[in-house]
Design a protein around this motif. Structure first.
Motif, short mmCIF file in Angstrom:
data_model
loop_
_atom_site.label_atom_id
_atom_site.label_comp_id
_atom_site.label_asym_id
_atom_site.label_seq_id
_atom_site.Cartn_x
_atom_site.Cartn_y
_atom_site.Cartn_z
N GLY A 39 39.83 11.08 -18.94
CA GLY A 39 40.04 10.41 -20.22
C GLY A 39 38.73 9.91 -20.83
N ASP A 40 37.81 9.44 -19.99
CA ASP A 40 36.50 8.99 -20.47
C ASP A 40 35.73 10.16 -21.06
OD1 ASP A 40 37.06 6.44 -19.55
OD2 ASP A 40 35.91 6.69 -17.70
N ARG A 41 35.75 11.29 -20.35
CA ARG A 41 35.04 12.48 -20.84
C ARG A 41 35.62 12.92 -22.18
NH1 ARG A 41 36.61 16.30 -17.47
NH2 ARG A 41 37.71 17.55 -18.98
N ALA A 42 36.93 12.95 -22.27
CA ALA A 42 37.58 13.36 -23.52
C ALA A 42 37.21 12.42 -24.65
CB ALA A 42 39.10 13.42 -23.33
N HIS A 43 37.15 11.13 -24.36
CA HIS A 43 36.80 10.15 -25.39
C HIS A 43 35.36 10.34 -25.87
CE1 HIS A 43 36.79 6.41 -27.64
NE2 HIS A 43 35.63 6.15 -27.07
N ILE A 44 34.44 10.51 -24.95
CA ILE A 44 33.04 10.71 -25.33
C ILE A 44 32.89 11.95 -26.21
CG2 ILE A 44 30.75 11.34 -24.44
CD1 ILE A 44 31.45 9.54 -21.98
N LEU A 45 33.55 13.03 -25.80
CA LEU A 45 33.44 14.26 -26.57
C LEU A 45 34.07 14.12 -27.96
CD1 LEU A 45 34.26 16.75 -23.71
CD2 LEU A 45 32.04 16.49 -24.86
N ARG A 46 35.15 13.39 -28.06
CA ARG A 46 35.86 13.24 -29.33
C ARG A 46 35.13 12.28 -30.27
NH1 ARG A 46 41.18 14.44 -30.87
NH2 ARG A 46 40.73 16.18 -29.50
N HIS A 47 34.44 11.29 -29.73
CA HIS A 47 33.83 10.25 -30.55
C HIS A 47 32.31 10.23 -30.40
CE1 HIS A 47 37.73 8.69 -31.63
NE2 HIS A 47 38.08 8.89 -30.38
N ASP A 48 31.73 11.41 -30.47
CA ASP A 48 30.28 11.50 -30.34
C ASP A 48 29.59 10.96 -31.60
OD1 ASP A 48 30.27 13.47 -32.33
OD2 ASP A 48 30.15 15.11 -30.92
N PRO A 49 28.29 10.71 -31.53
CA PRO A 49 27.57 10.14 -32.67
C PRO A 49 27.71 10.96 -33.95
CG PRO A 49 26.22 9.99 -30.71
CD PRO A 49 27.42 10.82 -30.35
N ALA A 50 27.73 12.27 -33.84
CA ALA A 50 27.84 13.11 -35.05
C ALA A 50 29.17 12.87 -35.75
CB ALA A 50 27.68 14.58 -34.69
N ARG A 51 30.23 12.72 -34.97
CA ARG A 51 31.54 12.45 -35.58
C ARG A 51 31.56 11.06 -36.21
NH1 ARG A 51 37.60 11.97 -33.28
NH2 ARG A 51 38.44 11.23 -35.23
#
Length: 125
Positions: free
Chosen positions: A51-63
């Motif tokens: 879940g942490d990995r998914a969150h980081i990928l979904r809410h990256d700085p570019a997004r």
């Protein structure tokens, strides 16, 4: 809507932008074994939980930066619509409704900052 709310939201967006740009503003990529990375910067982070990995990928700085741009555009649309209503002696009901709808959208977008210092309950939709 109060001008204080618009000013306050802009301050929150500016702060979020500062933080996102400090992270580089690049997209994060997923790798096997729960790793995520920003390869352009040689940055890697280990997310222990899926879940942490998914969150980081979904809410990256570019997004985050794209979301900030969208919020700023929404605020600009609201201000322009409200200016049209305020500048007209007998505004068209379409213009009034548009301004009210955009105001409501701005208030809802502000909810994600409601735990931050300075948020007022009167701004809640």
């Amino acid at each position: 809507m109060s001008t204080e709310l618009v000013k306050w939201i802009r301050e929150q967006l500016d702060e979020d932008e500062r933080i996102a740009r400090g992270c580089s503003g690049t997209d994060w990529w997923e790798h096997p074994k729960n790793w995520v990375s920003a390869p352009q910067l040689n940055r890697v982070a280990l997310a222990v939980h899926d879940g942490d990995r998914a969150h980081i990928l979904r809410h990256d700085p570019a997004r985050v930066l794209r979301d900030i741009d969208a919020d700023r555009a929404l605020i600009a649309e609201y201000l322009a619509a409200q200016e049209t209503v305020d500048a007209t002696a007998h505004p068209d009901m379409y213009d009034v409704g548009r301004a009210q709808g955009l105001e409501e959208a701005v208030r809802y977008r502000a909810l994600r900052f409601d735990a931050r210092t300075g948020y007022r309950e009167e701004w809640r939709p």
